[in-house]
Scaffold this motif. Structure first.
Motif, PDB file in Angstrom:
ATOM      1  N   ILE A 186      16.607  21.849  36.114  1.00  0.00           N
ATOM      2  CA  ILE A 186      17.240  21.751  37.437  1.00  0.00           C
ATOM      3  C   ILE A 186      18.540  20.672  37.298  1.00  0.00           C
ATOM      4  O   ILE A 186      19.388  20.916  38.100  1.00  0.00           O
ATOM      5  CB  ILE A 186      16.121  20.972  38.398  1.00  0.00           C
ATOM      6  N   HIS A 187      18.359  19.805  36.464  1.00  0.00           N
ATOM      7  CA  HIS A 187      19.387  18.704  36.539  1.00  0.00           C
ATOM      8  C   HIS A 187      20.578  19.163  35.677  1.00  0.00           C
ATOM      9  O   HIS A 187      21.770  18.289  35.294  1.00  0.00           O
ATOM     10  CB  HIS A 187      18.898  17.303  36.063  1.00  0.00           C
ATOM     11  N   ASP A 188      20.436  20.468  35.059  1.00  0.00           N
ATOM     12  CA  ASP A 188      21.166  20.931  33.876  1.00  0.00           C
ATOM     13  C   ASP A 188      21.713  20.166  32.842  1.00  0.00           C
ATOM     14  O   ASP A 188      23.055  19.839  32.613  1.00  0.00           O
ATOM     15  CB  ASP A 188      22.737  21.331  34.947  1.00  0.00           C
ATOM     16  N   VAL A 189      20.775  19.433  32.303  1.00  0.00           N
ATOM     17  CA  VAL A 189      20.956  18.596  31.385  1.00  0.00           C
ATOM     18  C   VAL A 189      21.356  19.212  29.844  1.00  0.00           C
ATOM     19  O   VAL A 189      22.409  18.729  29.068  1.00  0.00           O
ATOM     20  CB  VAL A 189      19.802  17.491  30.938  1.00  0.00           C
ATOM     21  N   HIS A 190      20.505  20.134  29.293  1.00  0.00           N
ATOM     22  CA  HIS A 190      20.866  20.896  28.092  1.00  0.00           C
ATOM     23  C   HIS A 190      21.339  22.460  28.468  1.00  0.00           C
ATOM     24  O   HIS A 190      20.544  22.927  29.519  1.00  0.00           O
ATOM     25  CB  HIS A 190      19.563  21.047  27.201  1.00  0.00           C
ATOM     26  N   HIS A 191      22.391  22.780  28.170  1.00  0.00           N
ATOM     27  CA  HIS A 191      22.921  23.861  28.610  1.00  0.00           C
ATOM     28  C   HIS A 191      22.218  25.398  28.159  1.00  0.00           C
ATOM     29  O   HIS A 191      22.329  26.300  28.572  1.00  0.00           O
ATOM     30  CB  HIS A 191      24.431  24.082  28.484  1.00  0.00           C
ATOM     31  N   ASN A 192      21.818  25.089  26.686  1.00  0.00           N
ATOM     32  CA  ASN A 192      21.235  26.116  26.104  1.00  0.00           C
ATOM     33  C   ASN A 192      19.788  26.236  25.993  1.00  0.00           C
ATOM     34  O   ASN A 192      19.049  25.038  25.601  1.00  0.00           O
ATOM     35  CB  ASN A 192      22.191  26.718  25.145  1.00  0.00           C
ATOM     36  N   GLY A 193      19.215  27.168  25.666  1.00  0.00           N
ATOM     37  CA  GLY A 193      17.708  27.613  25.266  1.00  0.00           C
ATOM     38  C   GLY A 193      17.135  26.859  24.326  1.00  0.00           C
ATOM     39  O   GLY A 193      16.131  26.040  24.100  1.00  0.00           O
ATOM     40  N   VAL A 194      17.991  26.824  23.213  1.00  0.00           N
ATOM     41  CA  VAL A 194      17.838  26.302  21.880  1.00  0.00           C
ATOM     42  C   VAL A 194      17.471  24.883  22.048  1.00  0.00           C
ATOM     43  O   VAL A 194      16.593  24.225  21.621  1.00  0.00           O
ATOM     44  CB  VAL A 194      18.637  26.725  20.925  1.00  0.00           C
ATOM     45  N   GLU A 195      18.552  23.922  22.399  1.00  0.00           N
ATOM     46  CA  GLU A 195      18.675  22.526  22.899  1.00  0.00           C
ATOM     47  C   GLU A 195      17.451  22.289  24.008  1.00  0.00           C
ATOM     48  O   GLU A 195      16.794  21.218  23.388  1.00  0.00           O
ATOM     49  CB  GLU A 195      19.848  22.294  23.285  1.00  0.00           C
ATOM     50  N   ARG A 196      17.247  23.081  24.892  1.00  0.00           N
ATOM     51  CA  ARG A 196      15.948  22.716  25.707  1.00  0.00           C
ATOM     52  C   ARG A 196      14.805  22.815  24.938  1.00  0.00           C
ATOM     53  O   ARG A 196      13.755  21.868  24.985  1.00  0.00           O
ATOM     54  CB  ARG A 196      16.131  23.612  26.805  1.00  0.00           C
ATOM     55  N   SER A 197      14.765  23.910  24.208  1.00  0.00           N
ATOM     56  CA  SER A 197      13.384  24.094  23.363  1.00  0.00           C
ATOM     57  C   SER A 197      13.102  22.905  22.266  1.00  0.00           C
ATOM     58  O   SER A 197      12.019  22.244  22.219  1.00  0.00           O
ATOM     59  CB  SER A 197      12.963  25.420  22.792  1.00  0.00           C
ATOM     60  N   HIS A 198      14.152  22.474  21.799  1.00  0.00           N
ATOM     61  CA  HIS A 198      14.242  21.281  20.870  1.00  0.00           C
ATOM     62  C   HIS A 198      13.653  20.040  21.714  1.00  0.00           C
ATOM     63  O   HIS A 198      12.669  19.179  20.992  1.00  0.00           O
ATOM     64  CB  HIS A 198      15.173  20.851  20.188  1.00  0.00           C
ATOM     65  N   ARG A 199      14.184  19.714  22.716  1.00  0.00           N
ATOM     66  CA  ARG A 199      13.777  18.785  23.348  1.00  0.00           C
ATOM     67  C   ARG A 199      12.080  18.919  23.955  1.00  0.00           C
ATOM     68  O   ARG A 199      11.561  17.647  24.019  1.00  0.00           O
ATOM     69  CB  ARG A 199      14.694  18.498  24.907  1.00  0.00           C
ATOM     70  N   VAL A 200      11.889  20.208  24.313  1.00  0.00           N
ATOM     71  CA  VAL A 200      10.454  20.082  24.683  1.00  0.00           C
ATOM     72  C   VAL A 200       9.398  19.810  23.591  1.00  0.00           C
ATOM     73  O   VAL A 200       8.526  19.076  23.651  1.00  0.00           O
ATOM     74  CB  VAL A 200       9.912  21.562  25.219  1.00  0.00           C
ATOM     75  N   THR A 201       9.850  20.198  22.349  1.00  0.00           N
ATOM     76  CA  THR A 201       8.963  19.909  21.221  1.00  0.00           C
ATOM     77  C   THR A 201       8.952  18.599  20.968  1.00  0.00           C
ATOM     78  O   THR A 201       8.093  17.901  20.585  1.00  0.00           O
ATOM     79  CB  THR A 201       9.851  20.551  19.965  1.00  0.00           C
ATOM     80  N   GLU A 202      10.117  17.756  21.242  1.00  0.00           N
ATOM     81  CA  GLU A 202      10.217  16.123  21.075  1.00  0.00           C
ATOM     82  C   GLU A 202       9.383  15.519  21.937  1.00  0.00           C
ATOM     83  O   GLU A 202       8.557  14.857  21.622  1.00  0.00           O
ATOM     84  CB  GLU A 202      11.615  15.809  21.146  1.00  0.00           C
ATOM     85  N   LEU A 203       9.349  16.068  23.175  1.00  0.00           N
ATOM     86  CA  LEU A 203       8.476  15.331  24.187  1.00  0.00           C
ATOM     87  C   LEU A 203       7.130  15.689  23.977  1.00  0.00           C
ATOM     88  O   LEU A 203       6.224  14.755  24.231  1.00  0.00           O
ATOM     89  CB  LEU A 203       9.089  15.907  25.789  1.00  0.00           C
ATOM     90  N   LEU A 204       6.809  16.775  23.550  1.00  0.00           N
ATOM     91  CA  LEU A 204       5.516  17.135  23.341  1.00  0.00           C
ATOM     92  C   LEU A 204       4.741  16.131  22.153  1.00  0.00           C
ATOM     93  O   LEU A 204       3.765  15.719  22.314  1.00  0.00           O
ATOM     94  CB  LEU A 204       5.253  18.697  22.828  1.00  0.00           C
ATOM     95  N   SER A 205       5.529  16.189  21.059  1.00  0.00           N
ATOM     96  CA  SER A 205       5.275  15.178  20.136  1.00  0.00           C
ATOM     97  C   SER A 205       5.170  13.593  20.500  1.00  0.00           C
ATOM     98  O   SER A 205       4.313  12.740  20.335  1.00  0.00           O
ATOM     99  CB  SER A 205       6.164  15.290  18.872  1.00  0.00           C
ATOM    100  N   GLN A 206       6.048  13.171  21.577  1.00  0.00           N
ATOM    101  CA  GLN A 206       5.936  11.998  21.978  1.00  0.00           C
ATOM    102  C   GLN A 206       4.712  11.476  22.632  1.00  0.00           C
ATOM    103  O   GLN A 206       4.170  10.672  22.741  1.00  0.00           O
ATOM    104  CB  GLN A 206       7.152  11.767  22.928  1.00  0.00           C
ATOM    105  N   VAL A 207       4.178  12.565  23.455  1.00  0.00           N
ATOM    106  CA  VAL A 207       2.861  12.421  24.206  1.00  0.00           C
ATOM    107  C   VAL A 207       1.501  12.932  23.462  1.00  0.00           C
ATOM    108  O   VAL A 207       0.686  12.969  24.056  1.00  0.00           O
ATOM    109  CB  VAL A 207       2.974  13.239  25.677  1.00  0.00           C
ATOM    110  N   GLY A 208       1.975  13.127  21.970  1.00  0.00           N
ATOM    111  CA  GLY A 208       0.867  13.505  21.246  1.00  0.00           C
ATOM    112  C   GLY A 208       0.324  14.918  21.396  1.00  0.00           C
ATOM    113  O   GLY A 208      -0.942  14.990  20.823  1.00  0.00           O
TER     114      GLY A 208
END
Ligand SMILES: Nc1ncnc2c1ncn2[C@@H]1O[C@H](COP(=O)(O)OP(=O)(O)OP(=O)(O)O)[C@@H](O)[C@H]1O
Ligand SMILES: [Mg+2]
Length: 347
Positions: free
Chosen positions: A121-143
């Protein structure tokens, strides 16, 4: 002194509620004159019974609703209301975590997609690979395990769902989280896990939190500052330890007693029901339920005043000793009795 990261200034919200086809709308002051300031990296805990105005304050802080009076400021700038937000980037800085994430998490999306959505929505990461990295990082942050990204939210436990909701709230690197009853729908051990996770994330990410709960135990565990809300108004605000060790407002004391912190104090737990918000009591709104209520409380609303111990409290009897209160009550009874006698004599 620290400058607060976020603050509420004379915040108020009045609703006009339909009361029937040909009847006039009835006025309901959900929140009135609420002031608080939260320093960066700390938690302000807002506690009160159902209907006290907690979620209304959350919506005002998030800019989802327009305040009737006052404003919310972040880093000295007024937080715009969503409807007329000229700079959506500003909104990314304040994110909500709600009680029932089932409603917030789309059951047709997998977890990865849910967490990724704000980035799209906020067009933060422009490509799917970057977004998927960020999702993995966030999942790990919340255990949560990276494999969780493929699961659907409907197949998760309550605790897992709340972790996903937190990951989603963190996706845009907010500075402030507004947590409205984030653990109320969870069992006790899951509650503790989520609260510990929130504490850990707060220190790792220097998050500033406004935590809302009806449960004083949750508020006491998490907050540096506590605000006690009754019928839309703050009745006591102060540092956690001051409130826990030396609460002055009888309502705060009753909330502490119901959370077992002060069972022995002798004021008892909460009595009676919250009065109708359409027809609030005269004087101090708490007087019909208050064990200390005197004639003055029935006619004069106490102001939220600063006391010598640094907290603010709205009670005529705050920091007056109990023996003094007994004496005041005694004197008052005599005055009322003698007044009655005089009246009878005159009749
Ligand atoms: N959109 C609305 N229109 C009319 N009245 C409302 C609206 N939203 C809230 N209220 C009223 O405002 C008061 C405060 O409600 P609010 O939801 O903020 O309380 P709360 O402390 O969050 O309660 P709970 O613990 O049950 O979630 C209540 O009397 C409620 O009925
Ligand atoms: Mg609520």
């Amino acid at each position: 002194m620290n400058k607060p990261l976020i603050q509420a200034l004379s915040l108020g919200k009045t609703y006009y509620v339909k009361s029937g086809l040909f009847r006039p709308r009835r006025k309901l002051e959900a929140v009135s004159g609420v002031d608080f300031a939260v320093d960066e990296g700390t938690t302000f805990g807002l506690v009160g019974e159902s209907g006290s105005g907690k979620s209304t304050i959350a919506r005002l802080v998030l800019g989802v609703e327009r305040p009737t009076t006052g404003r919310v400021e972040m880093m000295g700038n007024e937080v715009p209301v969503l409807d007329d937000d000229p700079a959506p980037a500003f909104r990314r800085l304040i994110q909500p975590v709600m009680q029932d994430s089932t409603a917030a998490l789309d059951p047709r999306m997998n977890v990865g997609r849910i967490i990724e959505e704000p980035l799209r929505i906020h067009d933060v990461h422009h490509n799917g690979v970057e977004r998927s990295h960020r999702v993995t990082e966030l999942l790990s942050q919340v255990g949560l395990d990276a494999a969780m990204a493929k699961r659907f939210s409907s197949a998760l436990s309550g605790g897992q769902r709340q972790r996903v909701a937190i990951a989603r709230a963190l996706a845009l690197n907010p500075r402030v989280l507004v947590l409205d009853e984030p653990v109320s729908s969870l069992d006790a051990s899951t509650q503790a896990q989520i609260l510990n996770l929130l504490k850990q994330l707060q220190s790792e990410l220097a998050l500033t939190c406004i935590l809302i709960s009806h449960d004083m135990a949750v508020i006491a565990f998490m907050s540096q500052q506590i605000g006690v809300l009754y019928m839309g108004r703050l009745v006591e605000v102060g540092l956690r330890d001051t409130i826990l060790k030396d609460a002055q407002h009888p309502y705060t004391i009753a909330l502490l007693a119901s959370a077992d912190h002060r069972a022995a104090i002798g004021f008892g737990t909460l009595q009676g029901e919250i009065p109708s918000p359409f027809d609030p009591p005269s004087g101090c709104a708490y007087h019909p339920r208050c064990p200390l209520a005197a004639q003055r409380c029935r006619v004069e609303a106490p102001l939220l005043r600063s006391t010598s111990s640094g907290r603010k409290v709205a009670c005529h009897f705050a920091e007056v000793s109990r023996s003094d209160i007994a004496q005041l009550e005694h004197n008052q009874t005599i005055t009322e009795d003698s007044h009655g006698l005089t009246q009878t004599d005159l009749d």
